[in-house]
Design a protein around this motif. Structure first.
Motif, PDB file in Angstrom:
ATOM      1  N   VAL A 257       0.822  -1.217   0.000  1.00 14.39           N
ATOM      2  CA  VAL A 257       0.000   0.000   0.000  1.00 14.39           C
ATOM      3  C   VAL A 257       0.851   1.260   0.000  1.00 14.39           C
ATOM      4  O   VAL A 257       0.545   2.223  -0.693  1.00 14.39           O
ATOM      5  CB  VAL A 257      -0.972   0.005   1.203  1.00 14.39           C
ATOM      6  CG1 VAL A 257      -1.664   1.355   1.312  1.00 14.39           C
ATOM      7  CG2 VAL A 257      -2.000  -1.084   1.036  1.00 14.39           C
ATOM      8  N   VAL A 258       1.938   1.226   0.783  1.00 16.94           N
ATOM      9  CA  VAL A 258       2.753   2.450   0.818  1.00 16.94           C
ATOM     10  C   VAL A 258       3.340   2.747  -0.555  1.00 16.94           C
ATOM     11  O   VAL A 258       3.653   3.873  -0.885  1.00 16.94           O
ATOM     12  CB  VAL A 258       3.879   2.390   1.880  1.00 16.94           C
ATOM     13  CG1 VAL A 258       3.320   2.151   3.242  1.00 16.94           C
ATOM     14  CG2 VAL A 258       4.935   1.394   1.520  1.00 16.94           C
ATOM     15  N   LYS A 259       3.481   1.715  -1.353  1.00 17.07           N
ATOM     16  CA  LYS A 259       4.053   1.944  -2.670  1.00 17.07           C
ATOM     17  C   LYS A 259       2.986   2.400  -3.663  1.00 17.07           C
ATOM     18  O   LYS A 259       3.198   3.361  -4.414  1.00 17.07           O
ATOM     19  CB  LYS A 259       4.705   0.663  -3.160  1.00 17.07           C
ATOM     20  CG  LYS A 259       5.331   0.808  -4.530  1.00 17.07           C
ATOM     21  CD  LYS A 259       6.095  -0.438  -4.907  1.00 17.07           C
ATOM     22  CE  LYS A 259       6.436  -0.394  -6.395  1.00 17.07           C
ATOM     23  NZ  LYS A 259       6.839  -1.683  -6.909  1.00 17.07           N
ATOM     24  N   VAL A 260       1.834   1.716  -3.685  1.00 14.70           N
ATOM     25  CA  VAL A 260       0.872   2.019  -4.748  1.00 14.70           C
ATOM     26  C   VAL A 260      -0.160   3.060  -4.366  1.00 14.70           C
ATOM     27  O   VAL A 260      -0.738   3.702  -5.220  1.00 14.70           O
ATOM     28  CB  VAL A 260       0.139   0.731  -5.227  1.00 14.70           C
ATOM     29  CG1 VAL A 260       1.130  -0.282  -5.729  1.00 14.70           C
ATOM     30  CG2 VAL A 260      -0.725   0.159  -4.129  1.00 14.70           C
ATOM     31  N   GLY A 261      -0.407   3.225  -3.085  1.00 15.80           N
ATOM     32  CA  GLY A 261      -1.293   4.291  -2.646  1.00 15.80           C
ATOM     33  C   GLY A 261      -2.779   3.997  -2.755  1.00 15.80           C
ATOM     34  O   GLY A 261      -3.577   4.537  -2.003  1.00 15.80           O
ATOM     35  N   SER A 262      -3.193   3.170  -3.675  1.00 15.31           N
ATOM     36  CA  SER A 262      -4.614   2.847  -3.741  1.00 15.31           C
ATOM     37  C   SER A 262      -4.796   1.470  -4.353  1.00 15.31           C
ATOM     38  O   SER A 262      -3.967   1.009  -5.139  1.00 15.31           O
ATOM     39  CB  SER A 262      -5.381   3.894  -4.542  1.00 15.31           C
ATOM     40  OG  SER A 262      -5.215   3.663  -5.909  1.00 15.31           O
ATOM     41  N   ILE A 263      -5.891   0.841  -3.995  1.00 12.71           N
ATOM     42  CA  ILE A 263      -6.090  -0.560  -4.390  1.00 12.71           C
ATOM     43  C   ILE A 263      -7.189  -0.672  -5.432  1.00 12.71           C
ATOM     44  O   ILE A 263      -8.305  -0.199  -5.226  1.00 12.71           O
ATOM     45  CB  ILE A 263      -6.494  -1.403  -3.161  1.00 12.71           C
ATOM     46  CG1 ILE A 263      -5.533  -1.123  -2.018  1.00 12.71           C
ATOM     47  CG2 ILE A 263      -6.527  -2.876  -3.512  1.00 12.71           C
ATOM     48  CD1 ILE A 263      -4.105  -1.453  -2.338  1.00 12.71           C
ATOM     49  N   THR A 264      -6.857  -1.276  -6.555  1.00 12.27           N
ATOM     50  CA  THR A 264      -7.859  -1.500  -7.588  1.00 12.27           C
ATOM     51  C   THR A 264      -8.387  -2.922  -7.491  1.00 12.27           C
ATOM     52  O   THR A 264      -7.915  -3.712  -6.675  1.00 12.27           O
ATOM     53  CB  THR A 264      -7.245  -1.313  -8.985  1.00 12.27           C
ATOM     54  OG1 THR A 264      -6.214  -2.284  -9.127  1.00 12.27           O
ATOM     55  CG2 THR A 264      -6.670   0.072  -9.135  1.00 12.27           C
ATOM     56  N   SER A 265      -9.327  -3.241  -8.368  1.00  6.91           N
ATOM     57  CA  SER A 265      -9.944  -4.563  -8.282  1.00  6.91           C
ATOM     58  C   SER A 265      -9.008  -5.680  -8.680  1.00  6.91           C
ATOM     59  O   SER A 265      -9.230  -6.840  -8.366  1.00  6.91           O
ATOM     60  CB  SER A 265     -11.202  -4.616  -9.146  1.00  6.91           C
ATOM     61  OG  SER A 265     -10.830  -4.409 -10.503  1.00  6.91           O
ATOM     62  N   THR A 266      -7.932  -5.351  -9.379  1.00 11.74           N
ATOM     63  CA  THR A 266      -7.030  -6.418  -9.794  1.00 11.74           C
ATOM     64  C   THR A 266      -5.858  -6.586  -8.838  1.00 11.74           C
ATOM     65  O   THR A 266      -4.887  -7.262  -9.142  1.00 11.74           O
ATOM     66  CB  THR A 266      -6.435  -6.156 -11.198  1.00 11.74           C
ATOM     67  OG1 THR A 266      -5.795  -4.879 -11.164  1.00 11.74           O
ATOM     68  CG2 THR A 266      -7.513  -6.174 -12.246  1.00 11.74           C
ATOM     69  N   ALA A 267      -5.965  -5.979  -7.664  1.00 10.13           N
ATOM     70  CA  ALA A 267      -4.856  -6.063  -6.726  1.00 10.13           C
ATOM     71  C   ALA A 267      -4.561  -7.506  -6.370  1.00 10.13           C
ATOM     72  O   ALA A 267      -5.460  -8.271  -6.022  1.00 10.13           O
ATOM     73  CB  ALA A 267      -5.212  -5.300  -5.454  1.00 10.13           C
ATOM     74  N   GLY A 268      -3.304  -7.856  -6.463  1.00 11.35           N
ATOM     75  CA  GLY A 268      -2.922  -9.191  -6.022  1.00 11.35           C
ATOM     76  C   GLY A 268      -3.221 -10.299  -7.004  1.00 11.35           C
ATOM     77  O   GLY A 268      -2.993 -11.463  -6.714  1.00 11.35           O
ATOM     78  N   ASN A 269      -3.735  -9.948  -8.184  1.00 17.27           N
ATOM     79  CA  ASN A 269      -4.011 -10.993  -9.177  1.00 17.27           C
ATOM     80  C   ASN A 269      -2.764 -11.806  -9.507  1.00 17.27           C
ATOM     81  O   ASN A 269      -1.722 -11.245  -9.778  1.00 17.27           O
ATOM     82  CB  ASN A 269      -4.539 -10.354 -10.470  1.00 17.27           C
ATOM     83  CG  ASN A 269      -6.049 -10.391 -10.511  1.00 17.27           C
ATOM     84  OD1 ASN A 269      -6.680 -10.716  -9.518  1.00 17.27           O
ATOM     85  ND2 ASN A 269      -6.604 -10.057 -11.647  1.00 17.27           N
ATOM     86  N   GLN A 270      -2.917 -13.096  -9.485  1.00 15.95           N
ATOM     87  CA  GLN A 270      -1.815 -14.001  -9.836  1.00 15.95           C
ATOM     88  C   GLN A 270      -0.630 -13.917  -8.886  1.00 15.95           C
ATOM     89  O   GLN A 270       0.418 -14.473  -9.172  1.00 15.95           O
ATOM     90  CB  GLN A 270      -1.308 -13.758 -11.275  1.00 15.95           C
ATOM     91  CG  GLN A 270      -2.392 -13.764 -12.315  1.00 15.95           C
ATOM     92  CD  GLN A 270      -3.336 -14.941 -12.164  1.00 15.95           C
ATOM     93  OE1 GLN A 270      -2.979 -15.993 -11.659  1.00 15.95           O
ATOM     94  NE2 GLN A 270      -4.577 -14.755 -12.570  1.00 15.95           N
ATOM     95  N   PHE A 271      -0.815 -13.234  -7.787  1.00 18.42           N
ATOM     96  CA  PHE A 271       0.272 -13.130  -6.822  1.00 18.42           C
ATOM     97  C   PHE A 271       0.689 -14.521  -6.329  1.00 18.42           C
ATOM     98  O   PHE A 271       1.872 -14.814  -6.151  1.00 18.42           O
ATOM     99  CB  PHE A 271      -0.183 -12.254  -5.640  1.00 18.42           C
ATOM    100  CG  PHE A 271       0.906 -11.861  -4.690  1.00 18.42           C
ATOM    101  CD1 PHE A 271       0.753 -12.035  -3.323  1.00 18.42           C
ATOM    102  CD2 PHE A 271       2.076 -11.286  -5.152  1.00 18.42           C
ATOM    103  CE1 PHE A 271       1.750 -11.645  -2.439  1.00 18.42           C
ATOM    104  CE2 PHE A 271       3.084 -10.903  -4.266  1.00 18.42           C
ATOM    105  CZ  PHE A 271       2.910 -11.082  -2.906  1.00 18.42           C
ATOM    106  N   GLU A 272      -0.321 -15.381  -6.123  1.00 19.39           N
ATOM    107  CA  GLU A 272      -0.007 -16.721  -5.619  1.00 19.39           C
ATOM    108  C   GLU A 272       0.843 -17.503  -6.620  1.00 19.39           C
ATOM    109  O   GLU A 272       1.703 -18.297  -6.214  1.00 19.39           O
ATOM    110  CB  GLU A 272      -1.287 -17.493  -5.280  1.00 19.39           C
ATOM    111  CG  GLU A 272      -2.268 -17.654  -6.412  1.00 19.39           C
ATOM    112  CD  GLU A 272      -3.227 -16.488  -6.517  1.00 19.39           C
ATOM    113  OE1 GLU A 272      -3.413 -15.782  -5.511  1.00 19.39           O
ATOM    114  OE2 GLU A 272      -3.774 -16.277  -7.614  1.00 19.39           O
ATOM    115  N   THR A 273       0.600 -17.282  -7.909  1.00 17.10           N
ATOM    116  CA  THR A 273       1.408 -17.981  -8.906  1.00 17.10           C
ATOM    117  C   THR A 273       2.829 -17.427  -8.909  1.00 17.10           C
ATOM    118  O   THR A 273       3.792 -18.184  -9.052  1.00 17.10           O
ATOM    119  CB  THR A 273       0.787 -17.840 -10.309  1.00 17.10           C
ATOM    120  OG1 THR A 273      -0.620 -17.971 -10.210  1.00 17.10           O
ATOM    121  CG2 THR A 273       1.328 -18.890 -11.239  1.00 17.10           C
TER     122      THR A 273
END
Lengths: 498, 327, 322
Positions: B238-254
């Motif tokens: 969050v400190v880096k991007v400042g705001s969260i969109t609906s695609t936040a974290g997509n494919q992060f697990e992969t």
């Protein structure tokens, strides 16, 4: 000269540095029941695996009725007349009985790629009925049947096509008396039909009784082939081990060192479907034996005492009133357990010797929750050496060790934990004679130190040899109790088992 | 057939020694490190040294933090032999909570993120243990569930954090948090019974249970911890991007899975895991990505190369002996 | 509770026992239908609506049936979605030259080829299926991008017969019959279950496990190719994107496969998959009818699937689940 049916010429196989089968040559005649015995690591199972295509030969060949055998898997083996009934589970869950029986040989039911299930089921049922196993329904999933029935189905699967050579690999140890009788009947019928059997078993008396000749292997080499009616068990043991067993195997005394102090009180323990209303006391310095037929419930009792059973009712109470409900309780109150199913329940195979030994003692070895590697290593080395475990170093994975050494690691673990009560289930099963003697000596030492042992075993001889008292179980209940005495013999006990 | 008596040729002996050297488990443990050095070298040459420039290192580092932190938690899950596919949704949800709470106070936001992650992780662990459903099924379901929730919460607009939060986007802060997480987990894993318990459950759960390991409790704790740790990563995110969109974290697990596997982590966990898998894996993964970008290649081509290298690395470093049956 | 026990007694009933699994599934479907019908009678649940839901669900069912071959053996495949993308694009491109033949052959052959590559690499590299298919997913997404030339591929309106009835239903049912037949009436079916049960024993018994797994991958992706035909006909176009976006396409078919696996013990794998996907479609559309945003679909699907797997799981005491 009896016509030689099956010949092995210079058969050889190594796995890495282990020379499992060392240039073995032997002949078996038509209609002969050949026993094959040897300690663990003697090569008998590998030899049979080579014969039926589970492993490939490094050297040498097998000949059947004059033709050399070229086999790469069991289906090919079956087609060339060789069949094996394995030691572990040889049938597959998730398939029906009929599918299991014909696995790999569905060809005769397949036309244009389509499998005719109904015809297959009918054939399977006919076969089952012919063997006298009418209680088994061929269309059901094999999961519905317990281990013994599954073994019977496996016997049908392995022999319905009347193989020339049938290998029975340590199958009897897992069967009840009824199952064994079925197997012996089959062996006699096969012999009468002029076909051959190779029979592997650790039970020397059984081998002597049911075979014509016996081949003894040691360290991968064939030592000798003898006539069954001309040898005794001791003769065989000598051949297996290679020298006189001058150590006394079991205990020599007949005095119990057991005091009156009761360390463990078991009252009314029940596990639905397994054991019912078990009550007994365990005294300090006592070796208490449990015997019976395989399905009598004694194995489940061991688990129940250790807190490993699900749905257990009744109480297991330590001196001082502590109730044991679960495994962590048991261990922290000085109870140890060595399972019959060593590779799955006692030892973590894909882990180091050190981790195996240290595991239950981790809390004890920690300084304010911190573990120091040096301390763990020292601990593990001390106890591994105490048991004379044959290893390269403490980091070696247990998977590399032989059965006897694995059991030593298990015992080293519990000695390290300094457990006062040890529940040992089939502690010498599948272990060679030398290590067996070591384990018996250890048990004797422990009881003299005031520890208590519950020994569960299917081998009557060792119960008679080691225990202060023997409880015989039948159908889930305790049926009789015997005290150690020179007059006690197997016949007295067997009567109460059946 | 060959007789054993003929003397072996010197060449054959040499090759045999070479082969057994490279198969020695102690040597194999170094493969991931060698891989890392190899990748750094190759890209240094191909980008004419740009990849090792200060600017590039800072860029890579800025991407390292959330990934490495989250990998630490998943590392423990995978040591058990389980999998966690819900990490992307966890970081998404936790990031939303952090952003929302950032308007009240930063410490509260951090706490909120951590608790959110822990809650989802706890949910995963409890369902997995209580119903004995394989972890990959449970976490795929929760991934779906919480991804939907994230998308729902960001339907109308991205969830913005307090603007001044980006002032915290300092390398030293993020480095501190990352190293702190790594250090604490390392100490717990290497120097307490946690490590030995996790490895034992991964190597032989039944036998571990019979040795007194409380397997169910440990599993629940580990999944909760993995969620909690990713909650920390959410803050850094969050400190880096400042705001969260609906695609936040997509494919992060992969991404996490790829990083850990590249670092040499055995897929079934157990005794052969090493903590260094986390660090080396994350670095390899990011240097690879950034290196390809730096070479100015087409995105599709970058991905193609990444896929090929991934397969090659895994094929070379996988420990086939401990996987008796490969699934 | 008495009702529940009586219901469970049905299992042993001679006639109905065989259909126990199907009855259970039908009841579930009816349950969800009833809930949403009551909540929003106007927008949901008319026969037209249901017909529509069915048509969208069978697309995923076809993929799920293919996926079943792999999952039953204990394997996994992350490249299903990438297959749909790549095969659709190949199909569309070929349809421009060869019409329907091009579409069908393009999608199915491309799918089959992908299955073959997956299986081959899995065997030769001896890497767990989960991992090798992650790598391959990356590669196929890139390949799709290049094949499509970076351009959205649109299926000509004259070729969209498989996007609506009766084309789609016929094709889907052909696929269902095929997969069901393979499972029940061929050696492949038995061997897949055998390998899933105990691979080591299966190998000793002479089953060529590697070959069987290869066949499994080929079958899986062949039917995913069929799914691609249905998908692109329904959606009328396909765009290739990278960045692991195809992973999202993996999960809806996967859910159908879960249904198949859960209900396998009742002997009804393929019907369970079909009804399962239909249930999911009902839930999706139910929420849409309620005016909930599409994002809620995912929430509910995840929850519903979790609930279903939890309820149908009957693990043995002491069994180990990873």
């Amino acid at each position: 000269m009896t016509d030689t049916f099956l010949t092995a010429e210079d058969v050889d196989k190594s796995f890495g540095i282990t020379h499992a089968v060392n240039h073995v040559s032997l002949q078996v005649a038509r209609g002969e029941i050949r026993g094959l015995i040897g300690e663990n690591g003697s090569g008998k199972s590998t030899f049979c695996s080579l014969l039926c295509g589970i492993y490939g030969l490094d050297c040498g060949r097998f000949t059947l009725k004059g033709n050399e055998l070229k086999i790469h898997n069991q289906v090919e083996a079956n087609k060339q007349g060789i069949s094996i009934i394995v030691q572990e589970m040889g049938t597959l869950a998730g398939l029906t009985v009929a599918e299991n029986i014909f696995l790999g040989h569905e060809d005769r039911f397949i036309r244009y790629g389509i499998k005719h299930t109904a015809a297959m089921n009918r054939e399977a049922q006919k076969l089952l009925d012919a063997y006298g196993f009418t209680h088994i329904n061929a269309t059901l999933m094999i999961d519905n049947f317990h281990f013994e029935d599954r073994k019977l189905i496996e016997i049908v699967k392995a022999t319905y096509f009347k193989p020339e050579i049938t290998i029975i690999d340590e199958t009897t140890t897992a069967l009840s008396q009824h199952g064994r009788e079925e197997l012996y009947k089959l062996m006699e019928a096969t012999k009468a039909d002029g076909r051959t059997i190779i029979f592997i078993s650790h039970d020397l008396s059984e081998v002597i009784q049911h075979t014509d000749t016996i081949s003894v292997l040691r360290d991968g080499m064939l030592i000798d082939t003898v006539q069954s009616d001309a040898v005794t068990e001791d003769d065989l043991k000598k051949l297996m081990v290679g020298r006189e067993l001058n150590k006394q195997y079991y205990r020599t005394d007949y005095e119990s060192a057991a005091g009156d102090e009761v360390l463990l009180e078991v009252r009314g323990v029940c596990v639905p479907g397994q054991i019912e209303d078990i009550s007994f006391d365990l005294h300090k310095g006592e070796i208490l034996g449990f015997g019976g037929l395989s399905e009598c419930g004694m194995h489940e009792l061991g688990k129940a005492v250790f807190g490993a059973s699900f749905d257990r009712k009744g109480t297991v109470t330590l001196k001082g009133g502590v109730r044991i409900h679960a495994i962590p309780d048991a261990i922290s109150h000085s109870i140890a357990y060595a399972s019959k199913d060593r590779d799955n329940e006692s030892i973590i195979v894909n882990s180091s010797i050190r981790d195996n030994i240290v595991l239950p003692s981790a809390d004890d070895l920690a300084d304010h929750r911190i573990l120091h590697k040096k301390k763990l290593d020292r601990f593990a080395v001390e106890h591994a050496q105490g048991m004379s475990v044959k290893m390269t170093d403490i980091d070696q994975f247990v998977s590399d060790l032989s059965g006897g050494n694995k059991q030593k690691v298990v015992l080293a673990r519990w000695l390290g934990k300094a457990s006062d009560i040890l529940v040992l289930d089939s502690p010498t099963r599948g272990i060679d004679v030398n290590v067996k003697a070591d384990i018996y000596a250890l048990m004797d030492n422990l009881r003299l130190q005031g520890k208590s042992i519950i020994m569960i075993s299917e081998e009557l001889q060792e119960l008679l040899g080691m225990c202060d008292r023997i409880m015989i179980m039948k159908n889930g209940k305790i049926n009789a109790e015997f005290s150690r005495s020179p007059a006690l013999n197997e016949e007295d006990i067997i009567v109460k088992m059946l | 057939m060959t007789q054993r008596q003929t003397p072996a040729k010197p060449a054959a002996v040499f090759f045999e020694k070479l082969r057994s050297f490279f198969s020695n488990p102690h040597v194999k443990a170094f493969y991931p490190l060698v891989g890392l050095l190899l990748i750094i070298t190759v890209f240094s040459i191909m980008t004419e040294g740009r990849i090792t420039s200060l600017r590039s290192i800072r860029l890579i580092l800025s991407q390292v933090y959330p990934l490495m932190i989250a990998c630490t938690g998943v590392f423990m899950v995978m040591t058990l032999g389980s999998l966690d596919f819900s990490q992307g949704s966890i970081i998404g949800m936790a990031s939303i909570v952090v952003s929302a709470l950032s308007f009240y106070s930063i410490p509260l936001a951090i706490l909120g993120g951590i608790l959110t992650g822990a809650a989802i992780g706890l949910f995963n662990g409890l369902i997995h243990v209580r119903f004995k459903i394989p972890s990959f099924i449970v976490t795929i379901c929760t991934m779906y569930l919480f991804r939907g929730l994230c998308a729902y919460l960001t339907t109308n607009a991205p969830v913005a954090a307090m603007p001044s939060i980006t002032a915290l986007n300092q390398d030293w802060i993020k480095l501190l948090i990352t190293c702190g997480t790594l250090l604490v987990t390392f100490v717990l894993f290497q120097f307490t019974k946690l490590g030995i318990n996790l490895k034992s459950i991964g190597a032989g759960e039944m036998a571990a249970r019979y040795s007194g390991v409380r397997t169910d409790l440990t599993k629940v704790l580990v999944f909760t911890a993995a969620g909690l740790i990713t909650g920390i990563a959410a803050f850094v995110n969050v400190v880096k991007v400042g705001s969260i969109t609906s695609t936040a974290g997509n494919q992060f697990e992969t991404q996490i899975l790829i990083a850990l596997v590249l670092g040499g982590l055995p897929i079934s966990g157990g005794s052969k895991v090493r903590f260094s898998n986390i660090i080396i894996g994350t670095l390899i993964s990011l240097i690879l990505s950034n290196g390809l970008v730096m070479l100015g290649l087409d995105t599709a081509l970058q991905q193609l190369i990444k896929g090929v290298i991934f397969l090659a690395v895994v094929a070379l470093t996988i420990d086939r002996k401990s996987l008796q049956v490969i699934k | 509770m008495k009702l529940l026990r009586q219901f469970q007694k049905l299992k042993t009933n001679k006639i109905l026992g065989r259909y126990y699994g199907l009855i259970l599934l039908a009841l579930m479907a009816f349950f969800f239908f009833a809930v949403f019908k009551l909540l929003s009678p106007a927008n949901f649940g008319s026969l037209d609506n249901l017909y529509f839901y069915l048509q969208s669900s069978i697309i995923y069912s076809v993929g799920a049936c293919g996926f079943y071959f792999i999952v039953v053996m204990g394997l996994f495949d992350f490249s299903i979605g990438a297959n749909v993308v790549l095969s659709s694009i190949v199909g569309v491109l070929l349809s421009k030259q060869f019409g329907y033949i091009g579409l069908l052959f393009g999608c199915v052959l491309c799918g089959t080829l992908i299955g073959f590559i997956n299986g081959l690499l899995y065997i030769k590299l001896t890497i767990p299926s989960m991992i090798v298919t992650v790598g391959l997913m990356l590669i196929y997404e890139s390949a799709a991008y290049y094949v499509a030339g970076g351009v959205k591929q649109v299926l000509d309106p004259s070729m969209q017969a498989f996007g609506r009835a009766p084309g789609n239903i016929l094709l889907a049912f052909a696929a269902f019959l095929a997969t069901n037949a393979i499972l029940k009436y061929t050696r492949t079916g038995t061997y897949c279950y055998a390998i899933g049960s105990n691979e080591y024993t299966a190998k000793i018994m002479g089953i060529n496990v590697n070959r069987q797994k290869l066949v499994g991958f080929v079958l899986c992706h062949l039917f995913v190719g069929v799914m691609a035909v249905l998908s692109v006909s329904y959606g009328t176009s396909m765009t290739a994107t990278t960045g692991m976006t195809s992973m999202a396409r993996n999960f809806t078919p996967l859910m159908g496969t879960f249904f198949g696996v859960a209900f396998r013990k009742y002997g009804t794998a393929i019907p369970a998959i079909i009804i399962g996907e239909f249930i999911i479609a009902i839930i999706f559309n139910g929420f849409v009818a309620l005016g909930a945003p599409t994002t809620v679909q995912n929430i509910v699907t995840g929850a519903a699937l979790l609930a279903i797997v939890a309820i149908t799981a009957q693990p043995q005491k002491g069994a180990v689940a990873k």
